[in-house]
Structure formats: C-alpha cells, structure tokens
Design an enzyme around this catalytic site. Structure first.
Site, mmCIF file in Angstrom:
data_model
loop_
_atom_site.group_PDB
_atom_site.id
_atom_site.type_symbol
_atom_site.label_atom_id
_atom_site.label_comp_id
_atom_site.label_asym_id
_atom_site.label_seq_id
_atom_site.Cartn_x
_atom_site.Cartn_y
_atom_site.Cartn_z
ATOM 1 N N HIS A 128 0.810 -1.219 0.000
ATOM 2 C CA HIS A 128 0.000 0.000 0.000
ATOM 3 C C HIS A 128 0.844 1.269 0.000
ATOM 4 C CE1 HIS A 128 -3.517 -2.534 1.801
ATOM 5 N NE2 HIS A 128 -3.370 -2.708 0.512
ATOM 6 N N ILE A 239 1.051 -10.228 18.736
ATOM 7 C CA ILE A 239 2.104 -10.500 17.750
ATOM 8 C C ILE A 239 3.487 -10.108 18.266
ATOM 9 C CG2 ILE A 239 1.678 -8.322 16.518
ATOM 10 C CD1 ILE A 239 2.304 -10.322 13.982
#
Ligand SMILES: [Zn+2]
Length: 245
Positions: A128, A239
């Site tokens: 992106h 994470i």
C-alpha cells in the site's frame, strides 16, 4: 485442522524453531503489526471513527476524495496517517534480525508507516505504499513525511509547483504492479509463510496467500482468519509477544 496455541511463550518457541529450520521464510503482515507500536488501525471499531473529522476515514482515504477535497485529505493525512514518533516493536525488530541472520527472505506488508525499514529490514514489499514517499505529480520529485508535516494546506513541489501526492495506495486506486509481482514471487518461493496481524479479509491479502505452495503456513493473529483452516499452526496471541524470542 490447524493446531491453535494461545500462549505467547509457546508461540515464540514455535516461531523460533520454524524460522531457524526454514530455507526461505517470508512474513506477510497487516495493521496488527503496527497497532502494537501505537499506530491506530482505521478499520477497527475503536479506531478513528470517533475522531473529529467530518468524513469517515475510508472516504477520506479514497482517490476521489483526494482529487475533490485535497486540503481536507491532507489535514487527515498529516494528523492521522503520519506518525513519526511511533517506534518499531518486538515483531519489527525480530523480523529485521531474522533477515540479517539469513532466516527471512522478505517482508510483505500492508502497512504504510515504514516501521520495518526503521527496524532494519531491507527487503520490504509495501503493498500500500509509504507515507515516507510523497511524489510531485508533475516532475517526480520525492518528499519525505517530515516535509509534508511542515507544509500547510495543499503541498506543492518546491521545484516545479506541481501537486504532491503521497505514494500511498488510496481506495479506488490500483496496487503497484511492480510491488504486487514482487510480493507474489516472494510468497511463491517461500517454504515458510508467517502471516501476522491481519484478518485476511481485505483485498489483496486473502488472494496473495493462495500463491503460497510451501511447506508451512503459520498465522499469528488474535482473531480467526479465513486461512486458519489451511494453516499448519495458528498462534492466537499478541504479535509482539509471539516474536519475543
Ligand atoms: Zn515537481
């Protein structure tokens, strides 16, 4: 059916072992990698929707809005998309270390904050784009995020006066073919694919996973993803903690 573990300690042990045995590992990451660094996910419920802007973020980050409301776009972009104080977290740092030591071939990311590079990663495919590149539409001059932050209203090129546009893929714009092909190739060639911090529901994340034909697919995400069924291991935990090894 994938084995699911929820303990971050167990996840870290599993990831450590799998990265050390992989010949060509690739990490594919989404917004969850950055939220651990304090960068908000504008798609999440408690994200940016309750802020003071007159339009929803997904409208303001659209190509049409950039064209029709450029000043408002930049107001949002400066205030919400550029976050120069954010620091890489343990996941960014570990991924950079794994690349340095030859255990990671590439990072494919949906994030635009440049935190992987800041942590030291070199092969980063930014699906992106990046807020750190802002390009004059007329002459191609490139400006960094700090330059944009120092401007007011609609930023124009210092060299030619052209409109400067972030090198960020807005809604309604195609992905860079070059970056997409590089990402597909990295995933195709991987023997270990670790997907982290993404729900895999937003294009092109789900589609990219289909290119993986390697030995081991690992998901690190708190919420379930459509790829869980196909995965060898699902780490349903934080994470940054999972990469603390
Ligand atoms: Zn220019």
């Amino acid at each position: 059916m994938a084995r699911t573990i929820t303990s971050p300690t167990d996840a870290a042990a599993e990831l450590s072992e799998r990265f050390s045995r992989a010949r060509r590992a690739v990490f594919f990451g989404g917004a969850g990698v950055s939220t651990a660094s304090g960068i908000p996910d504008f798609r999440s419920v408690d994200g940016l929707y309750h802020q003071h802007f007159a339009y929803p973020p997904e409208e303001m980050l659209g190509h049409d809005f950039f064209v029709s409301h450029t000043a408002e776009f930049y107001e949002f972009y400066r205030e919400r998309m550029i976050c120069l104080t954010a620091r890489p977290n343990r996941a960014h740092e570990k991924l950079a270390e794994l690349e340095r030591t030859g255990h990671l071939a590439a990072v494919v990311t949906q994030n635009i904050d440049g935190l992987h590079q800041r942590a030291g990663s070199r092969t980063v495919h930014e699906l992106h784009g990046s807020v750190h590149r802002n390009v004059c539409e007329r002459c191609g001059a490139v400006y960094d995020a700090a330059w944009v932050l120092a401007t007011e209203g609609v930023p124009h090129c210092e060299a030619c006066g052209g409109l400067v546009k972030p090198d960020v893929v807005l809604y309604g714009e195609p992905l860079s073919e070059r970056v997409l092909l590089a990402s597909v190739r990295a995933i195709q060639e991987a023997d270990l694919l670790v997907i982290g911090g993404t729900s895999l529901v937003v294009y092109p994340a789900a589609g990219l996973v289909n290119y993986f034909g390697g030995d081991e697919l690992v998901i690190v995400n708190r919420e379930r993803t459509p790829a869980d069924e196909a995965a060898d291991l699902v780490c349903a935990c934080d994470i940054a903690a999972a990469f603390d090894f």
